[in-house]
Motif scaffolding. Structure first.
Motif, PDB file in Angstrom:
ATOM      1  N   GLU A 136       7.796 -48.930  44.534  1.00  0.00           N
ATOM      2  CA  GLU A 136       6.705 -49.903  44.610  1.00  0.00           C
ATOM      3  C   GLU A 136       5.353 -49.225  44.452  1.00  0.00           C
ATOM      4  O   GLU A 136       4.480 -49.704  43.724  1.00  0.00           O
ATOM      5  CB  GLU A 136       6.773 -50.655  45.949  1.00  0.00           C
ATOM      6  N   GLU A 137       5.204 -48.093  45.139  1.00  0.00           N
ATOM      7  CA  GLU A 137       3.964 -47.340  45.015  1.00  0.00           C
ATOM      8  C   GLU A 137       3.764 -46.907  43.564  1.00  0.00           C
ATOM      9  O   GLU A 137       2.646 -46.968  43.040  1.00  0.00           O
ATOM     10  CB  GLU A 137       4.062 -46.108  45.914  1.00  0.00           C
ATOM     11  N   GLN A 191       2.434 -49.624  41.553  1.00  0.00           N
ATOM     12  CA  GLN A 191       1.024 -49.907  41.811  1.00  0.00           C
ATOM     13  C   GLN A 191       0.124 -48.865  41.152  1.00  0.00           C
ATOM     14  O   GLN A 191      -0.970 -49.199  40.682  1.00  0.00           O
ATOM     15  CB  GLN A 191       0.779 -49.947  43.326  1.00  0.00           C
ATOM     16  N   VAL A 192       0.593 -47.637  41.111  1.00  0.00           N
ATOM     17  CA  VAL A 192      -0.189 -46.613  40.420  1.00  0.00           C
ATOM     18  C   VAL A 192      -0.390 -47.013  38.969  1.00  0.00           C
ATOM     19  O   VAL A 192      -1.507 -46.986  38.437  1.00  0.00           O
ATOM     20  CB  VAL A 192       0.502 -45.240  40.496  1.00  0.00           C
ATOM     21  N   ALA A 252       0.001 -50.005  37.610  1.00  0.00           N
ATOM     22  CA  ALA A 252      -0.779 -51.238  37.498  1.00  0.00           C
ATOM     23  C   ALA A 252      -2.266 -50.915  37.562  1.00  0.00           C
ATOM     24  O   ALA A 252      -3.076 -51.470  36.799  1.00  0.00           O
ATOM     25  CB  ALA A 252      -0.389 -52.208  38.615  1.00  0.00           C
ATOM     26  N   SER A 253      -2.627 -49.992  38.426  1.00  0.00           N
ATOM     27  CA  SER A 253      -4.036 -49.610  38.539  1.00  0.00           C
ATOM     28  C   SER A 253      -4.520 -48.962  37.254  1.00  0.00           C
ATOM     29  O   SER A 253      -5.617 -49.242  36.770  1.00  0.00           O
ATOM     30  CB  SER A 253      -4.220 -48.636  39.710  1.00  0.00           C
ATOM     31  N   LEU A 270      -5.232 -51.310  34.538  1.00  0.00           N
ATOM     32  CA  LEU A 270      -6.485 -52.038  34.735  1.00  0.00           C
ATOM     33  C   LEU A 270      -7.684 -51.186  34.333  1.00  0.00           C
ATOM     34  O   LEU A 270      -8.643 -51.674  33.734  1.00  0.00           O
ATOM     35  CB  LEU A 270      -6.591 -52.425  36.218  1.00  0.00           C
ATOM     36  N   ILE A 271      -7.624 -49.904  34.669  1.00  0.00           N
ATOM     37  CA  ILE A 271      -8.818 -49.067  34.551  1.00  0.00           C
ATOM     38  C   ILE A 271      -8.909 -48.355  33.212  1.00  0.00           C
ATOM     39  O   ILE A 271      -9.964 -48.322  32.578  1.00  0.00           O
ATOM     40  CB  ILE A 271      -8.835 -48.030  35.694  1.00  0.00           C
ATOM     41  N   GLY A 304     -10.448 -49.766  29.859  1.00  0.00           N
ATOM     42  CA  GLY A 304     -11.903 -49.835  29.967  1.00  0.00           C
ATOM     43  C   GLY A 304     -12.534 -48.471  29.815  1.00  0.00           C
ATOM     44  O   GLY A 304     -13.593 -48.326  29.194  1.00  0.00           O
ATOM     45  N   ILE A 305     -11.899 -47.464  30.381  1.00  0.00           N
ATOM     46  CA  ILE A 305     -12.415 -46.109  30.231  1.00  0.00           C
ATOM     47  C   ILE A 305     -12.389 -45.688  28.770  1.00  0.00           C
ATOM     48  O   ILE A 305     -13.325 -45.058  28.263  1.00  0.00           O
ATOM     49  CB  ILE A 305     -11.592 -45.131  31.108  1.00  0.00           C
ATOM     50  N   LEU A 353     -15.389 -43.769  38.493  1.00  0.00           N
ATOM     51  CA  LEU A 353     -14.113 -44.011  37.822  1.00  0.00           C
ATOM     52  C   LEU A 353     -13.396 -42.697  37.557  1.00  0.00           C
ATOM     53  O   LEU A 353     -12.165 -42.626  37.616  1.00  0.00           O
ATOM     54  CB  LEU A 353     -14.345 -44.756  36.514  1.00  0.00           C
ATOM     55  N   PHE A 406     -11.541 -41.846  40.636  1.00  0.00           N
ATOM     56  CA  PHE A 406     -10.370 -42.716  40.752  1.00  0.00           C
ATOM     57  C   PHE A 406      -9.261 -42.219  39.839  1.00  0.00           C
ATOM     58  O   PHE A 406      -8.090 -42.156  40.213  1.00  0.00           O
ATOM     59  CB  PHE A 406     -10.743 -44.160  40.386  1.00  0.00           C
ATOM     60  N   GLU A 426      -7.381 -39.214  41.040  1.00  0.00           N
ATOM     61  CA  GLU A 426      -6.346 -39.569  42.009  1.00  0.00           C
ATOM     62  C   GLU A 426      -5.141 -40.199  41.315  1.00  0.00           C
ATOM     63  O   GLU A 426      -3.987 -39.848  41.591  1.00  0.00           O
ATOM     64  CB  GLU A 426      -6.920 -40.540  43.052  1.00  0.00           C
ATOM     65  N   LEU A 427      -5.405 -41.106  40.400  1.00  0.00           N
ATOM     66  CA  LEU A 427      -4.297 -41.818  39.758  1.00  0.00           C
ATOM     67  C   LEU A 427      -3.452 -40.879  38.898  1.00  0.00           C
ATOM     68  O   LEU A 427      -2.221 -40.991  38.873  1.00  0.00           O
ATOM     69  CB  LEU A 427      -4.847 -42.968  38.911  1.00  0.00           C
ATOM     70  N   ARG A 465      -1.287 -38.734  41.201  1.00  0.00           N
ATOM     71  CA  ARG A 465      -0.154 -39.493  41.726  1.00  0.00           C
ATOM     72  C   ARG A 465       0.838 -39.813  40.628  1.00  0.00           C
ATOM     73  O   ARG A 465       2.054 -39.867  40.862  1.00  0.00           O
ATOM     74  CB  ARG A 465      -0.661 -40.773  42.393  1.00  0.00           C
TER      75      ARG A 465
END
Lengths: 237, 237
Positions: B86-87, B90-91, B93-94, B97-98, B101-102, B160, B163, B166-167, B170
């Motif tokens: 699940e984690e 979510q990684v 999915a994040s 999203l980001i 755009g970057i 960003l 962020f 970190e992403l 992970r």
DNA sequence: GGAGAAAAGATTGCATACGATTTTTGCGAT
DNA sequence: ATCGCAAAAATCGTATGCAATCTTTTCTCC
């Protein structure tokens, strides 16, 4: 004994980490602008204030520095962050990237219970707007941020939720610093519109409304450099 | 003077923070999978290993815990994170999203110097893929992440960028845990395509390619729970 | 022999101590 | 009076010590 001396600082947090409790209180104080940007937060002062040793005060300050709410300088100490206009722009650029997506995710996961929570949140928000005075304005900024945090929690991605916590906290600082008018009343109605879209499951609409909402918040800021930024930084105030 | 002491990532770190240096080394070790998920990182052990006191070792571990690379349990210690499926979802999915755009922001800011840096990066990436062996595979995962970090730095938004740091870290953990095949060679060509789009200033295309790229990475994962997740967690290994 | 309890050992949470660095204060010279 | 410099005070970085908590071992009893 425990109840008596832990009246105000350090909520209950019996088994919780004390540093975390201190961080939360300091963060609230910063976001509420009870601690002005640039204020020095010495380890010793924080420690005595919360009745802990420097060790744990230091840990709390380190956490806040990770969140970008305080800036630490080696051998000099920690200061409440004083975000530059450029930093402010980056905060909102980040939110523009993330929050519309969060709105979409939230729209797909809304339950009646969530709707109830949102309505309660918006009620409180409206109450603070109705009030006047500086204290009400602080509460207003905080309540406005809480709406976005609630949305992030509904979206169900804990990573993004943490990012949003940081972004909302920093936004509050930025708004307190550069905010112009009471756009918040306008923001309140936008929040209501977003909730409407969420309630009807219209994810696209919620996302678009959110994007505009962020644009409006940023548009209300006065991000021109004021009276010489270098001097301001040099004087650290 | 500036040139001399800022040679590389400040391993010596004379005026830098020692805790930060330890954090960086530990992070590399975790991302490289030299430290397996679930491994205990005791304060004392880390301290003696890096020849510092528990105080600074503890600070380093706290930083890593903020980044989600280690999980700390009160009175028990710090462990290398063992992200759940699940984690992992979510990684990604994040990132979905980001990162598109970057990519857009980066495309609008690309300079010839950036292009050179990207080409060097992709060369190195290709070299690791050509090699074989477990060490090369680790370097391959790391190099692949570095591409995304380079992109984030070009985008010019430090928030960003953090962020993404970190992403990506992970993600490396997740890929090491749940990765199936050598999708990386495929990922390499996708990186090259993205660079092409960036170079030609085609922001939309870069963004779309990035989105697909992330999808491909995640599609290569085997995120089914394996052999009872509760047991695995209970045994902490 | 196995289960449970008590003690020993290890590890963390926190406070305090001490050297290093920075900032402020005091004093004399110009 | 102002500037410069040195001493003093304040503050940070880090090591270490002690109590609390958790883990492991050992001992006892069934």
């Amino acid at each position: 004994m425990n109840i008596a001396d832990q009246t105000f600082p350090a909520v209950d947090s019996a088994n919780e980490d004390r540093a975390q409790a201190i961080r939360d209180q300091l963060r609230d104080a910063i976001v509420d602008r009870r601690l002005a940007p640039g204020t020095k937060l010495s380890e010793g002062e924080v420690g005595t204030l919360f009745d802990v040793s420097r060790t744990v005060a230091r840990a709390a300050l380190q956490m806040l520095s990770f969140e970008g709410l305080v800036r630490t300088e080696r051998n000099r100490g920690a200061f409440v962050a004083n975000p530059s206009p450029e930093e402010a722009r980056q905060v909102f650029a980040s939110r523009r990237l993330i929050e519309p997506g969060i709105a979409i995710a939230a729209a797909e996961r809304m339950t009646p219970a969530h709707v109830v929570a949102f309505k309660a949140q918006l009620d409180e928000e409206g109450r603070f707007i109705a009030e006047r005075g500086p204290s009400a304005r602080r509460s207003e900024i905080k309540a406005s941020g809480d709406f976005h945090l609630l949305l992030a929690s509904v979206a169900g991605n804990v990573i993004l939720q943490r990012f949003m916590e940081e972004l909302v906290a920093r936004s509050s600082l930025v708004i307190a610093l550069y905010g112009r008018s009471g756009v918040s009343s306008c923001g309140h109605s936008e929040h209501m519109n977003i909730l409407e879209a969420l309630e009807s499951g219209n994810a696209e609409r919620a996302s678009a409304l959110m994007l505009h909402h962020i644009d409006h918040i940023e548009a209300d800021l006065d991000l021109r450099v004021r009276s010489g930024p270098a001097l301001r930084q040099a004087l650290e105030f």
